[in-house]
Design an enzyme around this catalytic site. Structure first.
Site, PDB file in Angstrom:
ATOM      1  N   ARG A  20       0.818  -1.219   0.000  1.00  0.00           N
ATOM      2  CA  ARG A  20       0.000   0.000   0.000  1.00  0.00           C
ATOM      3  C   ARG A  20       0.852   1.270   0.000  1.00  0.00           C
ATOM      4  O   ARG A  20       0.349   2.351  -0.303  1.00  0.00           O
ATOM      5  CB  ARG A  20      -0.935  -0.009   1.209  1.00  0.00           C
ATOM      6  CG  ARG A  20      -2.070  -1.018   1.095  1.00  0.00           C
ATOM      7  CD  ARG A  20      -2.835  -1.135   2.389  1.00  0.00           C
ATOM      8  NE  ARG A  20      -3.316   0.148   2.874  1.00  0.00           N
ATOM      9  CZ  ARG A  20      -3.757   0.363   4.103  1.00  0.00           C
ATOM     10  NH1 ARG A  20      -3.762  -0.632   4.989  1.00  0.00           N
ATOM     11  NH2 ARG A  20      -4.179   1.563   4.464  1.00  0.00           N
ATOM     12  N   ASN A 362      36.810  37.574   7.954  1.00  0.00           N
ATOM     13  CA  ASN A 362      35.649  38.012   7.182  1.00  0.00           C
ATOM     14  C   ASN A 362      35.730  37.432   5.777  1.00  0.00           C
ATOM     15  O   ASN A 362      36.734  37.617   5.074  1.00  0.00           O
ATOM     16  CB  ASN A 362      35.593  39.532   7.110  1.00  0.00           C
ATOM     17  CG  ASN A 362      34.307  40.011   6.455  1.00  0.00           C
ATOM     18  OD1 ASN A 362      33.283  40.184   7.090  1.00  0.00           O
ATOM     19  ND2 ASN A 362      34.367  40.228   5.145  1.00  0.00           N
ATOM     20  N   TYR A 372      37.310  20.802  -4.531  1.00  0.00           N
ATOM     21  CA  TYR A 372      37.223  19.502  -5.209  1.00  0.00           C
ATOM     22  C   TYR A 372      37.865  19.597  -6.581  1.00  0.00           C
ATOM     23  O   TYR A 372      37.506  20.452  -7.394  1.00  0.00           O
ATOM     24  CB  TYR A 372      35.751  19.100  -5.325  1.00  0.00           C
ATOM     25  CG  TYR A 372      35.495  17.740  -5.917  1.00  0.00           C
ATOM     26  CD1 TYR A 372      36.151  16.607  -5.446  1.00  0.00           C
ATOM     27  CD2 TYR A 372      34.559  17.582  -6.940  1.00  0.00           C
ATOM     28  CE1 TYR A 372      35.897  15.365  -5.981  1.00  0.00           C
ATOM     29  CE2 TYR A 372      34.288  16.331  -7.478  1.00  0.00           C
ATOM     30  CZ  TYR A 372      34.965  15.219  -6.995  1.00  0.00           C
ATOM     31  OH  TYR A 372      34.707  13.980  -7.526  1.00  0.00           O
ATOM     32  N   SER A 390      35.271  40.267  -1.902  1.00  0.00           N
ATOM     33  CA  SER A 390      34.133  39.687  -2.623  1.00  0.00           C
ATOM     34  C   SER A 390      34.555  39.039  -3.937  1.00  0.00           C
ATOM     35  O   SER A 390      35.528  39.444  -4.578  1.00  0.00           O
ATOM     36  CB  SER A 390      33.098  40.780  -2.906  1.00  0.00           C
ATOM     37  OG  SER A 390      32.619  41.320  -1.698  1.00  0.00           O
ATOM     38  N   SER A 408      39.410  41.677  -3.972  1.00  0.00           N
ATOM     39  CA  SER A 408      38.174  41.253  -4.616  1.00  0.00           C
ATOM     40  C   SER A 408      38.431  40.742  -6.023  1.00  0.00           C
ATOM     41  O   SER A 408      39.246  41.290  -6.768  1.00  0.00           O
ATOM     42  CB  SER A 408      37.189  42.424  -4.670  1.00  0.00           C
ATOM     43  OG  SER A 408      36.819  42.816  -3.377  1.00  0.00           O
ATOM     44  N   ARG A 425      44.339  39.100 -10.408  1.00  0.00           N
ATOM     45  CA  ARG A 425      43.345  39.483 -11.400  1.00  0.00           C
ATOM     46  C   ARG A 425      44.037  40.318 -12.475  1.00  0.00           C
ATOM     47  O   ARG A 425      45.087  40.923 -12.245  1.00  0.00           O
ATOM     48  CB  ARG A 425      42.204  40.273 -10.764  1.00  0.00           C
ATOM     49  CG  ARG A 425      42.607  41.573 -10.115  1.00  0.00           C
ATOM     50  CD  ARG A 425      41.453  42.181  -9.355  1.00  0.00           C
ATOM     51  NE  ARG A 425      41.833  43.468  -8.754  1.00  0.00           N
ATOM     52  CZ  ARG A 425      41.317  43.952  -7.636  1.00  0.00           C
ATOM     53  NH1 ARG A 425      40.406  43.268  -6.975  1.00  0.00           N
ATOM     54  NH2 ARG A 425      41.697  45.127  -7.173  1.00  0.00           N
TER      55      ARG A 425
END
Length: 449
Positions: A20, A362, A372, A390, A408, A425
């Site tokens: 059921r 922070n 990974y 960020s 950032s 960057r």
């Protein structure tokens, strides 16, 4: 009367087909409170102090057998094949119990809300047969307990009952206890000359009375003994489980403005003084200390949250997340297998997986711990007081030293020493007037159609 030294055993019936449920998952492995119903039954038997636990399984369900073997070992398995009623199922456990001497209780793998405290009263006598009964709101197809004062004179299955017996509202839960020798002697006498052609466990009551053995019934709440046979009943059992959890936590001092929206697991721990906002879900293994706040729409599983820490809204803590005092995990932050020291913060839009974050560090919005490589997991370490700007990607294994900064938009693939600035960057360039010329050209093109 029983004593604390009298041996106890449990036989848990889990051989039903469960058709059921209409699910490929065997019925007794469906979860209530994040734990298989069968495990709830085993938990109760262990809490009763049962030195032997036998689970009766069917040959049709290797998954149930494997589940029992993993938890209790191969010696806990008895097989009912083919199924021929509850009495037949209990007899399948006789050989497995071997030379056990003492009291045995029969319970069910699809009765997830039955606790040791509900079962304990059936061990109140060392002789005769005792069953757990309940007052049914709708007796329906339940077997009826025919009582004479405090003596149980018979258990009558609904299909075999007269109109007079069907009017009885005291019903049989199926849970029964007796001395092991008496139980199996009585079961050997049970016949299958009934409407279903099965060997009913309930027939042992009448057989015990013929021998002059005492037969008693003890009562439990109907909700505690409810069985689950279909998905709708599973949902009812879950709702009842959640209701008890919520009431228990609030009684202990946990603040929940909308408790009906909070979902707990069987092992959730929440300390008094914690606040759980609406629509929070706890998976297994969550430990929340008093003074912590879990904000709305957060999911916490396998994680530890200390007092003064704040999680969410819309946060996810996965197994291995450990938040110390004053840690702040904000909206749309996921933390997995990361220890965050006191006062560390990740206020929004981040993935922190496998590593550690030092005190008062922070983590900026959009930060990712790239843990990974497609084959193995690697750790990221962010030191005390470090600042990660960020939209940064920290490619593990990597360490950001104490007091260091990450600019950032950086992709950090090498360690940043304490106190240093890590910056990775492309340099910004400017083409004078380029945007103005481009826009004029495109407007003209659009105007021409």
């Amino acid at each position: 009367m029983t004593t604390q030294t009298e041996a106890r055993a449990a036989i848990i019936l889990a051989a039903g087909q469960g058709t059921r449920m209409k699910s490929p998952l065997p019925k007794v492995l469906h979860p209530v409170g994040g734990r298989a119903m069968l495990d709830h039954a085993i938990d109760a038997a262990e809490a009763l102090g049962c030195e032997r636990i036998v689970v009766v399984v069917g040959s049709h369900s290797p998954e149930v057998r494997a589940h029992v073997v993993k938890r209790l070992g191969e010696d806990a398995i008895a097989v009912q094949d083919p199924p021929a009623g509850t009495g037949h199922a209990v007899r399948a456990a006789e050989a497995v119990l071997g030379d056990f001497k003492g009291q045995v209780v029969i319970t069910y793998g699809d009765v997830p809300l039955l606790r040791a405290s509900d079962i304990e009263p059936v061990f109140g006598e060392s002789e005769g047969v005792r069953v757990i009964g309940f007052e049914a709101r709708d007796p329906g197809a339940y077997g009826r307990l025919v009582m004479d004062g405090d003596t149980l004179t018979a258990i009558t299955e609904a299909k075999e009952a007269s109109a007079e017996v069907l009017a009885i509202t005291t019903c049989n839960s199926g849970v029964m206890a007796a001395p092991v020798g008496l139980l199996f002697e009585l079961l050997a006498e049970v016949k299958n000359d009934n409407a279903k052609g099965e060997y009913y466990l309930t027939d042992v009551v009448e057989l015990a009375r013929k021998r002059g053995a005492p037969t008693r019934a003890v009562m439990a709440a109907e909700d505690s003994v409810m069985g689950v046979n279909a998905q709708a009943e599973l949902a009812v059992a879950e709702a009842l489980f959640q209701k008890v959890q919520r009431e228990t936590f609030m009684a202990a001092g946990v603040t929940m403005p909308a408790p009906e929206t909070v979902h707990f697991s069987w092992d959730t721990e929440v300390g008094g003084g914690a606040t759980i906002e609406p629509y929070v879900v706890f998976g297994p293994g969550a430990k929340i200390a008093g003074g912590a706040r879990i904000r709305s729409f957060s999911h916490v599983e396998g994680a530890t949250v200390a007092g003064g820490a704040e999680v969410g809204p819309y946060a996810r803590l996965r197994p291995g997340a450990k938040l110390a005092e004053g840690v702040k995990i904000g909206n749309f932050v996921e933390v997995k297998n990361v220890s965050m020291a006191a006062g560390a913060k990740a206020n929004h839009l981040a993935y922190l997986g496998d590593g550690e974050v030092g005190a008062k560090a922070n983590i900026g919005a959009g930060t990712i711990f790239c843990n990974y490589d497609g084959f193995f997991k690697h750790r990221t370490v962010v030191g005390e007081g470090a600042f990660v700007g960020s939209n940064s990607s920290l490619v593990a294994p990597v360490t950001i030293g104490a007091g260091a900064m990450v600019g950032s938009g950086s992709v950090i693939t090498a360690d940043v020493a304490p106190g240093d600035l890590g910056l990775a960057r492309a340099p910004q360039t400017a083409k004078t007037g380029w945007a103005t010329k481009f826009m004029e050209m495109m407007r003209a093109k659009k105007a021409r159609g």
